[in-house]
Design a protein around this motif. Sequence first.
Motif, PDB file in Angstrom:
ATOM      1  N   CYS A 273       0.850  -1.192   0.000  1.00  0.00           N
ATOM      2  CA  CYS A 273       0.000   0.000   0.000  1.00  0.00           C
ATOM      3  C   CYS A 273       0.890   1.247   0.000  1.00  0.00           C
ATOM      4  O   CYS A 273       1.793   1.371   0.818  1.00  0.00           O
ATOM      5  CB  CYS A 273      -0.904   0.011   1.230  1.00  0.00           C
TER       6      CYS A 273
ATOM      7  N   CYS B   1       0.249   4.751   4.883  1.00  0.00           N
ATOM      8  CA  CYS B   1       1.310   3.738   4.755  1.00  0.00           C
ATOM      9  C   CYS B   1       2.614   4.377   4.306  1.00  0.00           C
ATOM     10  O   CYS B   1       3.693   3.971   4.755  1.00  0.00           O
ATOM     11  CB  CYS B   1       0.870   2.651   3.775  1.00  0.00           C
TER      12      CYS B   1
ATOM     13  N   CYS C 162      -4.186   2.677  -0.598  1.00  0.00           N
ATOM     14  CA  CYS C 162      -5.101   2.499   0.522  1.00  0.00           C
ATOM     15  C   CYS C 162      -6.010   1.280   0.441  1.00  0.00           C
ATOM     16  O   CYS C 162      -6.918   1.203  -0.370  1.00  0.00           O
ATOM     17  CB  CYS C 162      -5.968   3.741   0.734  1.00  0.00           C
TER      18      CYS C 162
ATOM     19  N   CYS D 138      -5.966   1.667   7.322  1.00  0.00           N
ATOM     20  CA  CYS D 138      -4.846   2.573   7.591  1.00  0.00           C
ATOM     21  C   CYS D 138      -4.328   2.426   9.029  1.00  0.00           C
ATOM     22  O   CYS D 138      -3.169   2.750   9.310  1.00  0.00           O
ATOM     23  CB  CYS D 138      -5.254   4.016   7.335  1.00  0.00           C
TER      24      CYS D 138
HETATM   25  S1  FES Z   1      -3.036   4.150   3.405  1.00  0.00           S
HETATM   26 FE1  FES Z   1      -2.445   2.092   3.473  1.00  0.00          FE
HETATM   27  S2  FES Z   1      -4.212   1.096   4.158  1.00  0.00           S
HETATM   28 FE2  FES Z   1      -4.852   3.153   4.019  1.00  0.00          FE
END
Ligand code: FES
Length: 299
Positions: free
Chosen positions: A213, A218, A254, A258
């Motif tokens: 991600c 992340c 994402c 998160c």
């Molecule tokens: S930014 Fe990675 S899971 Fe939401």
Amino acid sequence: MANKKVGSVMVIGGGIAGIQASLDLADSGYKVYLLEESPAIGGVMAQLDKTFPTNDCAMCVMSPKLVECGRHLNIEIITNAELKKVTGNAGNFKVEVTKHPRYVDEDKCTGCAACTQHCPVTVALYPIEKTLIYLKPEDKVKVDVILNELRDKKGNLMPILQAINTEYKYLPERILKYISQELDVALTKIYQIATFYNAFHLEPRGKHIITVCIGTACHVQGAPGLIEALEDELGIKVGETTKNMEFTLETARCFGCCGLAPVITVNEDVHGKLKRADIPGIVKHYKSMEEKQDAKIDH
Ligand code: FES
């Protein structure tokens, strides 16, 4: 009267800059002719996912401007056209424009694309195979099962492609040609769908798909370090597959968890709150799964 100034302007290029310039000029009271050589305004920005530096969705920024531009009484959009000649002086130019045919009645067209279903002309984007397509027996069995289950359903093409993509982890070219032949659907139509959705892949992928991600949470929590560690561990770059077809490394934005950042998925498994040091162990785990499976097959 040659020096008489006119209150209209022409903006060349219907990208985001041209659109914004047209709106500003039109709001100032000028009659604006927005000239665009492609069939629609929007330009490159309309093809982007996110925009720097805010990571805003490009279309979310653009759509209101596109609509406003299309509806503004002071703006006349001229698409499919190119500028041939400009004569005159500042304040009173004369332009010569070549407008290419669109082959539809623009006053009636709503952009619904229904006409493409009934168009008698097929334009081959990909070479048309003249001979009958045969599959390897094991592939034919798998594909025929999918076709038999779905061929009579309405809107069958999408679920068929999804099933093939799940089975093979990509859409093999020969199987797409076979489907085109069996369903009597133009190969171009199949490729239109196959190339439109990110979920479909046209190149072979590994048995294990590792997706990192790169969403904001992340990224901040160390996703770039995880990517580096995975690239080192697997000996490939993002978007590539290992030579033994075991692993494919990809990124996505994402996963909706998160709170676990930074997150990677391996196939359906989610691994969260990772550090670089966790990566070798995770890769080893999936490698050993393969070895165990191979050992079972040998018995
Ligand atoms: S930014 Fe990675 S899971 Fe939401």
